[in-house]
Design a protein around this motif. Structure first.
Motif, short mmCIF file in Angstrom:
data_model
loop_
_atom_site.label_atom_id
_atom_site.label_comp_id
_atom_site.label_asym_id
_atom_site.label_seq_id
_atom_site.Cartn_x
_atom_site.Cartn_y
_atom_site.Cartn_z
N GLU A 292 0.60 -1.30 -0.23
CA GLU A 292 0.34 -0.23 -0.03
C GLU A 292 0.81 1.07 0.13
O GLU A 292 0.83 2.05 -0.57
N GLN A 293 1.52 1.34 0.99
CA GLN A 293 2.78 2.62 0.70
C GLN A 293 3.45 3.11 -0.89
O GLN A 293 3.53 3.57 -1.17
N MET A 294 4.11 1.69 -1.31
CA MET A 294 4.90 1.44 -2.28
C MET A 294 3.87 2.39 -3.34
O MET A 294 3.98 2.82 -4.26
N VAL A 295 2.63 2.07 -3.75
CA VAL A 295 1.45 1.86 -4.29
C VAL A 295 0.99 3.72 -4.72
O VAL A 295 0.76 4.63 -5.35
N GLN A 296 0.59 3.87 -3.11
CA GLN A 296 0.71 5.83 -2.67
C GLN A 296 1.60 6.74 -3.30
O GLN A 296 1.59 7.20 -3.93
N LYS A 297 3.41 5.72 -2.77
CA LYS A 297 4.40 6.83 -3.55
C LYS A 297 4.03 6.93 -4.39
O LYS A 297 4.65 7.96 -5.38
N ALA A 298 4.20 6.10 -5.82
CA ALA A 298 3.73 6.00 -6.71
C ALA A 298 3.08 6.48 -7.24
O ALA A 298 2.70 8.05 -8.49
#
Length: 552
Positions: A292-298
């Motif tokens: 979820e953190q990776m997707v939000q950063k993207a």
């Protein structure tokens, strides 16, 4: 019910989220289970391998000494890999391709498999190799094996760590890391090999040599496991397409078993309910919160999105600095033989020695927004002759030039350079053999002399040749418009792999005023000549479109 039946039935029933490719795998394996032929499923043989890993292998990182607990999806596919055998108990599958998002336990799983194949496969003097393009990458998987052995009292009692390998005195076998040094790979007698991160391999030397080194073994196993990557048209793309062709029934290989965990569509990347399609260990091995953190950063940082798309969701992408994203440039539509044109607009990019020579013929018709492209490329014959003389498997630029020549997508020129008349002859060939007349032809005036221009004008008319100077003043707006047409999937280029390679390689330079022009990457092997030729033709098409389109 076996773990294989339980898991793959759940994929088909929708109890576990799965992409279309994994549902095809599930149908294939369940059908083989229900209707055995030359090969049948032996649960005891499958259990022997899975039980060995569970009993003797420990996790290489995290809580030291913790037994390796295989998840349902891992047990299911290992049952499939090891459980289908013939009447002599020799396994069916000799090559496995697993594509899944990162941090789903790939390295740990393969380390356990390597130890099992060394000790528990009934093979005399088994040679097990952990392979990658760089020794550091190969060492990652090998280090996981070393840590497993050291943590297990049973394994450490029977396996010996030597300077370059792990040795099993009982059967004279070993596990060794190797990088892609072709001289050291020739002559291997491979029982099993794992190729870690197949997507990072720029040429297929490593794969081909290991595959050929298995011919003397009765039940070898090549285990390729990878996320997707940024290298396009390499061995990974070839293997992935081959796996898809097998699942679609276009190719037949009963020894090859793929597990392709991907999204069905790039638009699913921000939908949590779809994430498990590319991440079978989500929630058990891979942290959902971290994803979820990776997707939000993207979402917050678009330059990070290609990395997430490739490494977490296995969606093919181009490099971060590329002019076009993979989903923008990739177009598999075909048109030659289906649509007839009488007139085209040409373009070409000439090279003196090193670069490719490329030519394009682009066509349009009233009421159709698509642009239809024909291509041809040329390379000096001396390039291929040098490779043959040296016995070098690695072709220049890490590109399969010999194959492209064989396929008729590229032609060779005698000697060590290509004369510029090849372009004139190709456009004459289109006119005389295919009835496709070049109304206008765009070219870079830097490389073309007056003699050749006079010959072009004699064949195609006094006003046919249109100079297209290379630079932002001329190319900026056409390049922006061409990108929009690619984004709309309106450029139909016959799925030409050389076109695709050049497009993938093309990067963009932007000045302070927002003007753009194509540039090569720092890697000189990444050719963009096909893109430049297309831009030459497209620039002329924009200028002459109203006059040209009514001819067809």
């Amino acid at each position: 019910m076996t773990d294989m039946e339980l898991y793959f039935t759940a994929l088909l029933d929708g109890k576990i989220q799965a992409c279309r490719r994994m549902k095809q795998v599930a149908e294939l394996l369940l059908e083989n289970l229900a209707c055995p032929g030359e090969f049948h499923f032996d649960p005891d043989i499958a259990a022997r391998h899975i039980d060995f890993i569970g009993l003797f292998c420990k996790t290489p990182t995290g809580r030291i000494g913790t037994p390796l607990r295989l998840q349902l999806f891992q047990k299911a596919r290992l049952q499939a890999i090891f459980g289908f055998v013939d009447d002599n108990d020799l396994r069916q599958y000799q090559e496995v391709l697993i594509v899944e998002g990162r941090k789903n336990g790939k390295t740990t799983e393969t380390a356990g498999i390597e130890i099992d194949l060394l000790v528990n496969d009934g093979e005399g003097a088994p040679q097990i190799y952990n392979l990658a393009t760089k020794r550091e990458q190969a060492a990652l998987g090998y280090d996981a094996v070393v840590k497993m052995v050291r943590q297990s009292p049973h394994l450490s009692r029977y396996l010996r760590k030597r300077v370059a390998d792990i040795y099993c005195p009982a059967n004279l076998g070993f596990i060794k890391p190797l990088a892609s040094n072709t001289s050291s790979l020739d002559g291997l007698d491979v029982h099993a090999a794992t190729i870690d991160e197949l997507s990072a391999i720029k040429n297929r030397d490593l794969y081909d040599l290991v595959k050929q080194g298995m011919g003397a073994r009765s039940q070898p196993l090549l285990f390729c496991i990878s996320t997707n990557g940024f290298i396009r048209n390499g061995v990974f793309d070839a293997q992935f397409q081959y796996a898809c062709d097998i699942l679609d029934g276009k190719a037949k290989n009963r020894r090859f078993l793929p597990f392709l965990y991907t999204l069905d569509d790039p638009s699913e990347w921000d939908k949590p309910e779809c994430w498990e399609k590319a991440n079978p260990g989500l929630g058990t091995i891979k942290s959902r919160d971290y994803l979820e953190q990776m997707v939000q950063k993207a979402k917050d940082d678009p330059t990070f999105k290609p990395t997430v798309m490739v490494k977490d969701f296995n969606m093919p992408q181009t490099s971060e600095s590329a002019w076009l994203r993979w989903e923008e440039l990739n177009n598999t539509a075909k048109w030659i033989g289906l649509i007839q044109f009488d007139y085209c607009i040409g373009g070409f990019d000439a090279a003196d020695t090193t670069d490719l020579n490329a030519a394009k013929a682009v066509c349009m018709r009233p009421g159709d927004p698509n642009i239809y492209v024909r291509s041809m490329y040329w390379i000096p014959q001396s390039v291929l002759d040098k490779q043959a003389e040296e016995g070098n498997r690695r072709e220049r630029d890490n590109a399969p030039y010999s194959l492209w020549v064989e396929q008729g997508l590229m032609r060779t020129c005698p000697g060590n350079k290509c004369e510029k008349r090849i372009f004139l002859e190709w456009f004459k060939e289109l006119r005389d053999q295919d009835g496709l007349y070049a109304s206008y032809i765009g070219y870079d005036p830097w490389h073309i002399d007056d003699t050749l221009l006079r010959e072009f004008r004699a064949e195609f008319g006094p006003n046919c040749m249109i100079p297209v100077r290379q630079g932002p003043l001329t190319l900026s707006q056409p390049m922006k418009d061409l990108k929009a047409d690619f984004q709309g999937h309106r450029i139909i280029y016959e799925d030409n792999p050389i076109d695709k390679w050049c497009l993938v390689n093309t990067e963009v330079k932007t000045d302070v005023n927002g003007n753009v022009q194509p540039v090569k990457s720092l890697d000189a092997r990444r050719r963009i000549d096909g893109t430049v030729a297309l831009l030459c033709a497209y620039t002329v098409l924009q200028d002459k479109k109203d006059m040209y389109i009514n001819l067809n």
